[in-house]
Design a protein around this motif. Structure first.
Motif, PDB file in Angstrom:
ATOM      1  N   GLU A 161       0.805  -1.219   0.000  1.00  0.00           N
ATOM      2  CA  GLU A 161       0.000   0.000   0.000  1.00  0.00           C
ATOM      3  C   GLU A 161       0.841   1.273   0.000  1.00  0.00           C
ATOM      4  OE1 GLU A 161      -2.693  -0.308   3.291  1.00  0.00           O
ATOM      5  OE2 GLU A 161      -3.724  -2.043   2.429  1.00  0.00           O
ATOM      6  N   LEU A 162       2.156   1.152  -0.010  1.00  0.00           N
ATOM      7  CA  LEU A 162       3.024   2.329   0.014  1.00  0.00           C
ATOM      8  C   LEU A 162       2.975   3.080  -1.311  1.00  0.00           C
ATOM      9  CD1 LEU A 162       6.232   0.936   1.761  1.00  0.00           C
ATOM     10  CD2 LEU A 162       4.527   2.461   2.746  1.00  0.00           C
ATOM     11  N   THR A 163       3.055   4.391  -1.225  1.00  0.00           N
ATOM     12  CA  THR A 163       3.181   5.214  -2.425  1.00  0.00           C
ATOM     13  C   THR A 163       4.665   5.420  -2.726  1.00  0.00           C
ATOM     14  OG1 THR A 163       3.266   7.316  -1.223  1.00  0.00           O
ATOM     15  CG2 THR A 163       1.058   6.462  -1.806  1.00  0.00           C
ATOM     16  N   GLY A 164       4.965   5.875  -3.914  1.00  0.00           N
ATOM     17  CA  GLY A 164       6.350   6.160  -4.282  1.00  0.00           C
ATOM     18  C   GLY A 164       6.988   7.176  -3.352  1.00  0.00           C
ATOM     19  N   ARG A 165       6.223   8.173  -2.957  1.00  0.00           N
ATOM     20  CA  ARG A 165       6.727   9.210  -2.048  1.00  0.00           C
ATOM     21  C   ARG A 165       7.033   8.619  -0.668  1.00  0.00           C
ATOM     22  NH1 ARG A 165       4.886  15.225  -1.958  1.00  0.00           N
ATOM     23  NH2 ARG A 165       4.821  14.634  -4.118  1.00  0.00           N
ATOM     24  N   GLN A 166       6.167   7.727  -0.189  1.00  0.00           N
ATOM     25  CA  GLN A 166       6.395   7.090   1.115  1.00  0.00           C
ATOM     26  C   GLN A 166       7.644   6.202   1.079  1.00  0.00           C
ATOM     27  OE1 GLN A 166       2.482   5.320   1.304  1.00  0.00           O
ATOM     28  NE2 GLN A 166       1.912   6.602   3.061  1.00  0.00           N
ATOM     29  N   VAL A 167       7.842   5.494  -0.024  1.00  0.00           N
ATOM     30  CA  VAL A 167       9.024   4.643  -0.177  1.00  0.00           C
ATOM     31  C   VAL A 167      10.289   5.486  -0.117  1.00  0.00           C
ATOM     32  CG1 VAL A 167      10.300   3.210  -1.817  1.00  0.00           C
ATOM     33  CG2 VAL A 167       7.883   2.756  -1.399  1.00  0.00           C
ATOM     34  N   MET A 168      10.310   6.566  -0.876  1.00  0.00           N
ATOM     35  CA  MET A 168      11.502   7.417  -0.893  1.00  0.00           C
ATOM     36  C   MET A 168      11.748   8.042   0.485  1.00  0.00           C
ATOM     37  SD  MET A 168      12.567   6.766  -3.811  1.00  0.00           S
ATOM     38  CE  MET A 168      13.983   7.823  -3.839  1.00  0.00           C
ATOM     39  N   ALA A 169      10.677   8.443   1.170  1.00  0.00           N
ATOM     40  CA  ALA A 169      10.821   9.026   2.508  1.00  0.00           C
ATOM     41  C   ALA A 169      11.354   7.990   3.495  1.00  0.00           C
ATOM     42  CB  ALA A 169       9.478   9.580   2.981  1.00  0.00           C
ATOM     43  N   ALA A 170      10.863   6.755   3.404  1.00  0.00           N
ATOM     44  CA  ALA A 170      11.332   5.693   4.302  1.00  0.00           C
ATOM     45  C   ALA A 170      12.810   5.407   4.077  1.00  0.00           C
ATOM     46  CB  ALA A 170      10.500   4.425   4.103  1.00  0.00           C
ATOM     47  N   ILE A 171      13.230   5.332   2.821  1.00  0.00           N
ATOM     48  CA  ILE A 171      14.640   5.073   2.505  1.00  0.00           C
ATOM     49  C   ILE A 171      15.518   6.210   3.029  1.00  0.00           C
ATOM     50  CG2 ILE A 171      16.316   4.890   0.615  1.00  0.00           C
ATOM     51  CD1 ILE A 171      14.111   3.309  -0.927  1.00  0.00           C
ATOM     52  N   LYS A 172      15.066   7.432   2.823  1.00  0.00           N
ATOM     53  CA  LYS A 172      15.833   8.594   3.287  1.00  0.00           C
ATOM     54  C   LYS A 172      15.959   8.585   4.815  1.00  0.00           C
ATOM     55  CE  LYS A 172      16.039  13.604   2.721  1.00  0.00           C
ATOM     56  NZ  LYS A 172      15.405  14.775   2.124  1.00  0.00           N
ATOM     57  N   LYS A 173      14.846   8.279   5.498  1.00  0.00           N
ATOM     58  CA  LYS A 173      14.854   8.240   6.961  1.00  0.00           C
ATOM     59  C   LYS A 173      15.778   7.123   7.460  1.00  0.00           C
ATOM     60  CE  LYS A 173      11.145   9.522   8.993  1.00  0.00           C
ATOM     61  NZ  LYS A 173       9.799   9.647   9.576  1.00  0.00           N
ATOM     62  N   LEU A 174      15.710   5.956   6.830  1.00  0.00           N
ATOM     63  CA  LEU A 174      16.574   4.833   7.232  1.00  0.00           C
ATOM     64  C   LEU A 174      18.043   5.171   7.020  1.00  0.00           C
ATOM     65  CD1 LEU A 174      14.428   1.860   5.945  1.00  0.00           C
ATOM     66  CD2 LEU A 174      15.202   2.185   8.303  1.00  0.00           C
ATOM     67  N   ASP A 175      18.363   5.833   5.904  1.00  0.00           N
ATOM     68  CA  ASP A 175      19.749   6.241   5.662  1.00  0.00           C
ATOM     69  C   ASP A 175      20.239   7.156   6.788  1.00  0.00           C
ATOM     70  OD1 ASP A 175      20.077   4.812   3.300  1.00  0.00           O
ATOM     71  OD2 ASP A 175      19.547   6.505   2.012  1.00  0.00           O
ATOM     72  N   LYS A 176      19.379   8.082   7.196  1.00  0.00           N
ATOM     73  CA  LYS A 176      19.732   9.014   8.275  1.00  0.00           C
ATOM     74  C   LYS A 176      19.938   8.258   9.587  1.00  0.00           C
ATOM     75  CE  LYS A 176      17.892  13.110  10.586  1.00  0.00           C
ATOM     76  NZ  LYS A 176      16.751  14.016  10.666  1.00  0.00           N
ATOM     77  N   TRP A 177      19.031   7.346   9.891  1.00  0.00           N
ATOM     78  CA  TRP A 177      19.138   6.575  11.133  1.00  0.00           C
ATOM     79  C   TRP A 177      20.382   5.701  11.136  1.00  0.00           C
ATOM     80  CZ3 TRP A 177      13.436   4.444  11.544  1.00  0.00           C
ATOM     81  CH2 TRP A 177      12.580   5.497  11.863  1.00  0.00           C
ATOM     82  N   LEU A 178      20.666   5.055   9.987  1.00  0.00           N
ATOM     83  CA  LEU A 178      21.841   4.190   9.904  1.00  0.00           C
ATOM     84  C   LEU A 178      23.126   4.992  10.053  1.00  0.00           C
ATOM     85  CD1 LEU A 178      20.756   1.716   7.102  1.00  0.00           C
ATOM     86  CD2 LEU A 178      21.334   1.128   9.457  1.00  0.00           C
ATOM     87  N   LYS A 179      23.150   6.167   9.451  1.00  0.00           N
ATOM     88  CA  LYS A 179      24.339   7.024   9.571  1.00  0.00           C
ATOM     89  C   LYS A 179      24.566   7.398  11.027  1.00  0.00           C
ATOM     90  CE  LYS A 179      26.430  11.292   7.969  1.00  0.00           C
ATOM     91  NZ  LYS A 179      26.257  12.550   7.287  1.00  0.00           N
ATOM     92  N   ALA A 180      23.508   7.772  11.713  1.00  0.00           N
ATOM     93  CA  ALA A 180      23.619   8.137  13.129  1.00  0.00           C
ATOM     94  C   ALA A 180      24.059   6.942  13.971  1.00  0.00           C
ATOM     95  CB  ALA A 180      22.287   8.692  13.638  1.00  0.00           C
ATOM     96  N   ALA A 181      23.513   5.767  13.666  1.00  0.00           N
ATOM     97  CA  ALA A 181      23.881   4.562  14.410  1.00  0.00           C
ATOM     98  C   ALA A 181      25.347   4.206  14.176  1.00  0.00           C
ATOM     99  CB  ALA A 181      22.983   3.386  14.019  1.00  0.00           C
ATOM    100  N   THR A 182      25.811   4.354  12.953  1.00  0.00           N
ATOM    101  CA  THR A 182      27.202   4.060  12.604  1.00  0.00           C
ATOM    102  C   THR A 182      28.149   5.039  13.309  1.00  0.00           C
ATOM    103  OG1 THR A 182      26.512   3.205  10.457  1.00  0.00           O
ATOM    104  CG2 THR A 182      28.839   3.772  10.699  1.00  0.00           C
ATOM    105  N   GLU A 183      27.777   6.320  13.302  1.00  0.00           N
ATOM    106  CA  GLU A 183      28.618   7.323  13.980  1.00  0.00           C
ATOM    107  C   GLU A 183      28.668   7.070  15.478  1.00  0.00           C
ATOM    108  OE1 GLU A 183      26.856  10.988  12.678  1.00  0.00           O
ATOM    109  OE2 GLU A 183      27.850  10.900  10.734  1.00  0.00           O
ATOM    110  N   LYS A 184      27.553   6.627  16.057  1.00  0.00           N
ATOM    111  CA  LYS A 184      27.496   6.352  17.484  1.00  0.00           C
ATOM    112  C   LYS A 184      28.398   5.184  17.854  1.00  0.00           C
ATOM    113  CE  LYS A 184      24.148   5.793  21.192  1.00  0.00           C
ATOM    114  NZ  LYS A 184      22.747   5.609  21.536  1.00  0.00           N
ATOM    115  N   GLN A 185      28.452   4.144  16.964  1.00  0.00           N
ATOM    116  CA  GLN A 185      29.310   2.979  17.213  1.00  0.00           C
ATOM    117  C   GLN A 185      30.771   3.331  17.070  1.00  0.00           C
ATOM    118  OE1 GLN A 185      27.988  -0.012  14.484  1.00  0.00           O
ATOM    119  NE2 GLN A 185      26.302  -0.662  15.800  1.00  0.00           N
ATOM    120  N   GLY A 186      31.089   4.225  16.118  1.00  0.00           N
ATOM    121  CA  GLY A 186      32.479   4.578  15.831  1.00  0.00           C
ATOM    122  C   GLY A 186      33.018   5.477  16.843  1.00  0.00           C
TER     123      GLY A 186
END
Length: 186
Positions: A161-186
């Motif tokens: 049921e996701l729209t194209g806009r929701q998919v892109m927003a989810a990917i962008k948000k996950l990239d941000k979260w992963l970057k923060a998680a990686t920086e926190k581990q490092g």
């Protein structure tokens, strides 16, 4: 894109074999372990764990990757192998091997560019859903929680049921979260 421009755009990205070679030089007693996470509807998800010492119980870094069977020339015959290579490359990059501008390998960037040319962004692709699932799994693992909690935070209840806009927003948000998680581990 002309061949010359394509090569220029890829010059800062490192091939996985270079990362593997550097890893074995620095950690000759290390270990690289790969696991097939899923292979559904032609979408493959692989995980790679990298250990500095063969006896380590906890990996020093891990990486995930996904590929779609038949999406590129190489994936017509070797999607599983290509996916495994990408996962290993990402794990080694997260461990700090051969990072210039990105943890992505040259192969991943080339594949992404091919995918962008071949498929319109308004269509939700299995690759995008696979990317969300892979990144959600990575983030969930970094936070020691089930992926369902990540989907809940993204407000994803049904991928169909996701729209194209929701998919892109989810990917962008996950990239941000992963970057923060990686920086926190490092």
């Amino acid at each position: 894109m002309q061949q010359g421009n394509r090569k220029d755009a890829l010059k800062d990205y490192v091939e996985v074999n270079v990362r593997v070679e550097k890893f074995w030089e620095k950690y000759p007693n290390g270990r690289i372990q790969t696991d097939l996470v899923s292979w559904e509807n032609g979408v493959i998800v692989m995980k790679a764990n990298v250990y500095k010492d063969i006896n380590d119980q906890i990996p020093s870094a891990n990486g995930f990757a996904y590929e779609k069977e038949g999406s590129t020339f190489i994936n017509k015959t070797s999607a599983l192998e290509n996916c495994e290579t990408s996962a290993v490359g990402r794990a080694l990059a997260l461990l700090g091997f051969e990072i210039k501008k990105s943890i992505a390998s040259r192969e991943e960037v080339e594949n992404a560019k091919l995918q962008q040319r071949e498929e319109p962004q308004s269509t939700i692709t299995p690759e995008q859903i696979g990317e969300i699932k892979t990144k959600a799994l990575q983030f969930a693992q970094a936070r020691n929680q089930p992926p369902e909690k990540v989907y809940e935070a993204l407000k994803i209840t049904n991928f169909e049921e996701l729209t194209g806009r929701q998919v892109m927003a989810a990917i962008k948000k996950l990239d941000k979260w992963l970057k923060a998680a990686t920086e926190k581990q490092g």
